[in-house]
Design a protein around this motif. Structure first.
Motif, PDB file in Angstrom:
ATOM      1  N   ASN A  33       0.823  -1.285  -0.055  1.00 30.79           N
ATOM      2  CA  ASN A  33      -0.042  -0.228  -0.042  1.00 30.79           C
ATOM      3  C   ASN A  33       0.936   1.162  -0.077  1.00 30.79           C
ATOM      4  OD1 ASN A  33      -2.427   1.610   0.401  1.00 30.79           O
ATOM      5  ND2 ASN A  33      -1.679   1.925   2.265  1.00 30.79           N
ATOM      6  N   HIS A  34       1.963   1.156   0.795  1.00 34.92           N
ATOM      7  CA  HIS A  34       2.894   2.336   0.775  1.00 34.92           C
ATOM      8  C   HIS A  34       3.401   2.838  -0.386  1.00 34.92           C
ATOM      9  CE1 HIS A  34       3.382   2.268   5.615  1.00 34.92           C
ATOM     10  NE2 HIS A  34       2.271   2.579   5.067  1.00 34.92           N
ATOM     11  N   ASN A  35       3.899   1.636  -1.070  1.00 32.19           N
ATOM     12  CA  ASN A  35       4.807   1.697  -2.136  1.00 32.19           C
ATOM     13  C   ASN A  35       4.193   1.776  -3.540  1.00 32.19           C
ATOM     14  OD1 ASN A  35       7.701   1.845  -1.041  1.00 32.19           O
ATOM     15  ND2 ASN A  35       6.911   0.319   0.018  1.00 32.19           N
ATOM     16  N   TYR A  36       2.953   1.030  -3.545  1.00 34.11           N
ATOM     17  CA  TYR A  36       2.301   0.898  -4.998  1.00 34.11           C
ATOM     18  C   TYR A  36       1.303   1.823  -5.081  1.00 34.11           C
ATOM     19  CZ  TYR A  36      -0.246  -1.125  -8.860  1.00 34.11           C
ATOM     20  OH  TYR A  36      -0.771  -1.245  -9.961  1.00 34.11           O
ATOM     21  N   TYR A  37       0.266   1.796  -4.078  1.00 38.58           N
ATOM     22  CA  TYR A  37      -0.847   2.571  -3.983  1.00 38.58           C
ATOM     23  C   TYR A  37      -0.392   4.039  -3.400  1.00 38.58           C
ATOM     24  CZ  TYR A  37      -3.492  -1.458  -4.677  1.00 38.58           C
ATOM     25  OH  TYR A  37      -3.755  -2.945  -4.996  1.00 38.58           O
ATOM     26  N   GLN A  38       0.118   4.275  -2.654  1.00 35.32           N
ATOM     27  CA  GLN A  38       0.501   5.582  -2.046  1.00 35.32           C
ATOM     28  C   GLN A  38       1.903   6.296  -3.053  1.00 35.32           C
ATOM     29  OE1 GLN A  38       0.482   5.994   2.149  1.00 35.32           O
ATOM     30  NE2 GLN A  38      -1.212   4.759   2.381  1.00 35.32           N
ATOM     31  N   ALA A  39       2.581   5.269  -3.384  1.00 40.03           N
ATOM     32  CA  ALA A  39       3.964   5.839  -4.037  1.00 40.03           C
ATOM     33  C   ALA A  39       4.910   6.583  -3.148  1.00 40.03           C
ATOM     34  CB  ALA A  39       3.471   6.417  -5.279  1.00 40.03           C
ATOM     35  N   VAL A  40       4.955   6.064  -2.001  1.00 36.52           N
ATOM     36  CA  VAL A  40       5.836   6.819  -0.985  1.00 36.52           C
ATOM     37  C   VAL A  40       7.266   6.939  -1.480  1.00 36.52           C
ATOM     38  CG1 VAL A  40       6.919   6.201   1.106  1.00 36.52           C
ATOM     39  CG2 VAL A  40       4.641   5.986   0.994  1.00 36.52           C
ATOM     40  N   TRP A  41       7.833   5.677  -2.366  1.00 36.52           N
ATOM     41  CA  TRP A  41       9.100   6.011  -2.733  1.00 36.52           C
ATOM     42  C   TRP A  41       9.278   7.268  -3.952  1.00 36.52           C
ATOM     43  CZ3 TRP A  41       9.758   5.477  -8.125  1.00 36.52           C
ATOM     44  CH2 TRP A  41       8.784   4.777  -8.646  1.00 36.52           C
ATOM     45  N   VAL A  42       8.028   7.411  -4.605  1.00 34.92           N
ATOM     46  CA  VAL A  42       8.261   8.476  -5.491  1.00 34.92           C
ATOM     47  C   VAL A  42       8.285   9.861  -4.799  1.00 34.92           C
ATOM     48  CG1 VAL A  42       6.977   9.859  -7.227  1.00 34.92           C
ATOM     49  CG2 VAL A  42       6.817   7.328  -7.377  1.00 34.92           C
ATOM     50  N   LEU A  53       3.009  17.389  -3.287  1.00 34.47           N
ATOM     51  CA  LEU A  53       2.372  16.409  -2.355  1.00 34.47           C
ATOM     52  C   LEU A  53       1.009  16.854  -2.567  1.00 34.47           C
ATOM     53  CD1 LEU A  53       4.083  16.654   1.101  1.00 34.47           C
ATOM     54  CD2 LEU A  53       4.148  14.788  -0.866  1.00 34.47           C
ATOM     55  N   ALA A  54       0.184  17.913  -2.719  1.00 33.93           N
ATOM     56  CA  ALA A  54      -1.093  18.258  -2.671  1.00 33.93           C
ATOM     57  C   ALA A  54      -1.639  17.793  -4.125  1.00 33.93           C
ATOM     58  CB  ALA A  54      -1.001  19.781  -2.708  1.00 33.93           C
ATOM     59  N   ALA A  55      -0.721  18.060  -5.098  1.00 31.53           N
ATOM     60  CA  ALA A  55      -1.100  17.620  -6.661  1.00 31.53           C
ATOM     61  C   ALA A  55      -1.310  16.027  -6.682  1.00 31.53           C
ATOM     62  CB  ALA A  55      -0.192  18.141  -7.815  1.00 31.53           C
ATOM     63  N   ARG A  56      -0.184  15.497  -5.936  1.00 31.23           N
ATOM     64  CA  ARG A  56      -0.389  13.853  -5.881  1.00 31.23           C
ATOM     65  C   ARG A  56      -1.537  13.281  -5.408  1.00 31.23           C
ATOM     66  NH1 ARG A  56       0.935  11.392  -1.389  1.00 31.23           N
ATOM     67  NH2 ARG A  56       1.337   8.993  -1.602  1.00 31.23           N
ATOM     68  N   ASN A  57      -1.928  14.049  -4.142  1.00 32.69           N
ATOM     69  CA  ASN A  57      -3.007  13.441  -3.469  1.00 32.69           C
ATOM     70  C   ASN A  57      -4.362  13.897  -4.228  1.00 32.69           C
ATOM     71  OD1 ASN A  57      -1.561  12.856  -1.179  1.00 32.69           O
ATOM     72  ND2 ASN A  57      -1.822  14.774  -0.058  1.00 32.69           N
ATOM     73  N   GLN A  58      -4.382  15.265  -5.094  1.00 32.16           N
ATOM     74  CA  GLN A  58      -5.579  15.345  -5.920  1.00 32.16           C
ATOM     75  C   GLN A  58      -5.917  14.146  -6.853  1.00 32.16           C
ATOM     76  OE1 GLN A  58      -5.717  16.391  -9.098  1.00 32.16           O
ATOM     77  NE2 GLN A  58      -7.896  16.900  -8.943  1.00 32.16           N
ATOM     78  N   TRP A  59      -4.505  13.842  -7.509  1.00 33.64           N
ATOM     79  CA  TRP A  59      -4.766  12.856  -8.601  1.00 33.64           C
ATOM     80  C   TRP A  59      -5.088  11.688  -8.145  1.00 33.64           C
ATOM     81  CZ3 TRP A  59      -1.633   8.497  -9.070  1.00 33.64           C
ATOM     82  CH2 TRP A  59      -1.598   7.667 -10.114  1.00 33.64           C
ATOM     83  N   LYS A  60      -4.618  11.218  -6.887  1.00 35.61           N
ATOM     84  CA  LYS A  60      -5.268   9.912  -6.303  1.00 35.61           C
ATOM     85  C   LYS A  60      -6.679  10.315  -5.920  1.00 35.61           C
ATOM     86  CE  LYS A  60      -3.058   8.013  -2.977  1.00 35.61           C
ATOM     87  NZ  LYS A  60      -2.522   7.948  -1.911  1.00 35.61           N
ATOM     88  N   SER A  61      -6.960  11.187  -5.422  1.00 33.26           N
ATOM     89  CA  SER A  61      -8.509  11.154  -4.858  1.00 33.26           C
ATOM     90  C   SER A  61      -9.512  11.662  -5.916  1.00 33.26           C
ATOM     91  CB  SER A  61      -8.463  12.106  -3.785  1.00 33.26           C
ATOM     92  OG  SER A  61      -8.143  13.290  -3.896  1.00 33.26           O
ATOM     93  N   GLY A  62      -8.918  12.196  -6.841  1.00 40.16           N
ATOM     94  CA  GLY A  62      -9.913  13.040  -7.869  1.00 40.16           C
ATOM     95  C   GLY A  62     -10.393  14.207  -7.562  1.00 40.16           C
ATOM     96  N   GLY A  63     -10.245  14.806  -6.283  1.00 39.28           N
ATOM     97  CA  GLY A  63     -11.125  15.991  -5.475  1.00 39.28           C
ATOM     98  C   GLY A  63     -10.241  17.277  -5.760  1.00 39.28           C
ATOM     99  N   GLN A  64     -10.536  18.200  -4.977  1.00 40.55           N
ATOM    100  CA  GLN A  64      -9.926  19.470  -4.841  1.00 40.55           C
ATOM    101  C   GLN A  64      -8.468  19.161  -4.404  1.00 40.55           C
ATOM    102  OE1 GLN A  64     -12.495  22.147  -3.217  1.00 40.55           O
ATOM    103  NE2 GLN A  64     -13.774  22.426  -4.817  1.00 40.55           N
ATOM    104  N   ILE A  65      -7.892  20.302  -4.697  1.00 39.00           N
ATOM    105  CA  ILE A  65      -6.201  20.258  -4.191  1.00 39.00           C
ATOM    106  C   ILE A  65      -6.383  20.948  -2.705  1.00 39.00           C
ATOM    107  CG2 ILE A  65      -4.067  21.369  -4.291  1.00 39.00           C
ATOM    108  CD1 ILE A  65      -4.217  21.225  -7.320  1.00 39.00           C
ATOM    109  N   ASN A  66      -5.918  20.204  -1.891  1.00 36.50           N
ATOM    110  CA  ASN A  66      -5.807  20.680  -0.242  1.00 36.50           C
ATOM    111  C   ASN A  66      -4.423  20.827   0.122  1.00 36.50           C
ATOM    112  OD1 ASN A  66      -8.732  20.888   0.017  1.00 36.50           O
ATOM    113  ND2 ASN A  66      -8.760  18.909   0.314  1.00 36.50           N
TER     114      ASN A  66
END
Length: 349
Positions: free
Chosen positions: A58-67, A107-120
């Motif tokens: 989950n950390h390294n594939y879905y959350q892409a922590v290594w990136v 980080l915010a852009a990454r989270n927005q891309w994952k969730s498809g929501g607004q940038i926080n």
């Protein structure tokens, strides 16, 4: 010998690997502790406990922590190598803040891309990342200075050992010179006796000086005077050979690394004087207010067959100057208008 250095991209990848390994190891230990003390608190959709492997995926594939780690460590390395080391400190402070803000946007852009929501934007990570970049650069600089200092000490120790190995039973040579000196006096060979006495002084200083990092300037000048006089005694008295020396010392306490000046003088006599041709040496040495100025001009001739060019003596002296007087000396030498010029300036201890 200087310690090997990794390329900047290698330092970046090693930095990222260490941070990634530290985060993953910390997560393993924290999750194991929480499960064994408070029970399972993370479950899958079917109600089964989340395994450590599932957390890792989950950390390294879905959350892409290594990136994220790669991006963050790249910014930290860039900030250290290209801002901290090459720009005024104020630029480093401003750059750290700017890079940290950019990292939060990433980080915010990454989270927005994952969730498809607004940038926080979460500005807490910006402060933490800025503090990390700042401390990382200071720590790397501190370690870099420590390593360089250790390298200089090792090279100086190696040079001292090399000099000491060359001292093959010096007392035997001193006793031999004393015997020759007595013989020359008995035979009324005053000039020969004077040469032997000065040679003995030179050798004695060489043996003693090799055991010290620094020596009083007065002793170094006395050694240089003996060397100059010995060289002049061996030259024939001719109008075509001119040696002019001027040594001035204000007498204020000052110290210098031993044998630092003689390679330049030696080269002047070796390459600037020809018995059968018009030749000259002009040497001026001044020590005032703990600042040394050395100026040497000498005639220049084509090298004879089998005669080596200027090389190891000057190169070794350049290395010693860089090691001992880094940032406190200037040295220029080379051919100018058909003669060879040397100019050395040192701020002494």
């Amino acid at each position: 010998m200087q310690s090997p250095r990794l390329a900047i991209w290698q330092q970046w990848l090693l930095h990222a690997l260490l941070i990634w390994a530290g985060i993953e190891a910390s997560d393993v230990l924290v999750y194991w502790y929480e499960v064994n003390t408070g029970g399972v608190y993370a479950t899958n959709m079917d109600g089964s406990a989340v395994t450590q492997w599932q957390r890792f995926v989950n950390h390294n594939y879905y959350q892409a922590v290594w990136v994220v780690i790669l991006a963050g460590t790249f910014i930290a390395e860039y900030n250290y190598h290209y801002v901290f080391k090459k720009k005024p400190f104020i630029y480093f402070v401003l750059g750290t803040c700017l890079f940290s803000a950019g990292f939060v946007v990433l980080l915010a852009a990454r989270n927005q891309w994952k969730s498809g929501g607004q940038i926080n934007f979460v500005w807490g990570p910006s402060s933490a990342f800025a503090a990390y970049c700042f401390c990382y650069a200071l720590f790397r600089d501190f370690m870099h200075q420590r390593i360089n200092k250790a390298d200089r000490q090792m090279q100086q120790a190696q040079a001292e050992l090399t000099t000491l190995r060359a001292q093959i039973n010096p007392h035997f040579f001193f006793n031999t010179l004393n015997t020759l000196y007595g013989t020359a006096l008995a035979e009324n060979a005053d000039k020969t006796a004077q040469c032997i006495e000065q040679l003995s002084n030179i050798m004695r200083y060489t043996v003693k000086g090799a055991q010290k990092d620094f020596t009083p300037v007065a002793q170094e000048i006395s050694f240089l005077e003996d060397y100059l006089h010995l060289q002049q005694l061996r030259l024939p008295e001719r109008d075509t050979i001119r040696v002019q020396t001027d040594l001035v010392y204000d007498g204020l306490p000052a110290h210098i690394a031993p044998f630092l000046l003689v390679p330049f003088v030696e080269n002047a006599f070796r390459y600037g004087i020809r018995i059968d041709q018009d030749s000259f040496i002009k040497l001026a040495l001044t020590v005032r207010d703990s600042t040394l100025d050395l100026s040497i001009q000498n005639s220049l001739f084509p090298l004879r067959s089998g005669q080596e060019g200027l090389g190891t003596g000057i190169q070794n002296t350049q290395k010693r100057l860089q090691l001992i007087y880094s940032g406190r000396h200037s040295l220029t030498f080379g051919e100018v208008a058909g003669q060879y010029n040397v100019r050395l300036r040192i701020r002494l201890h």
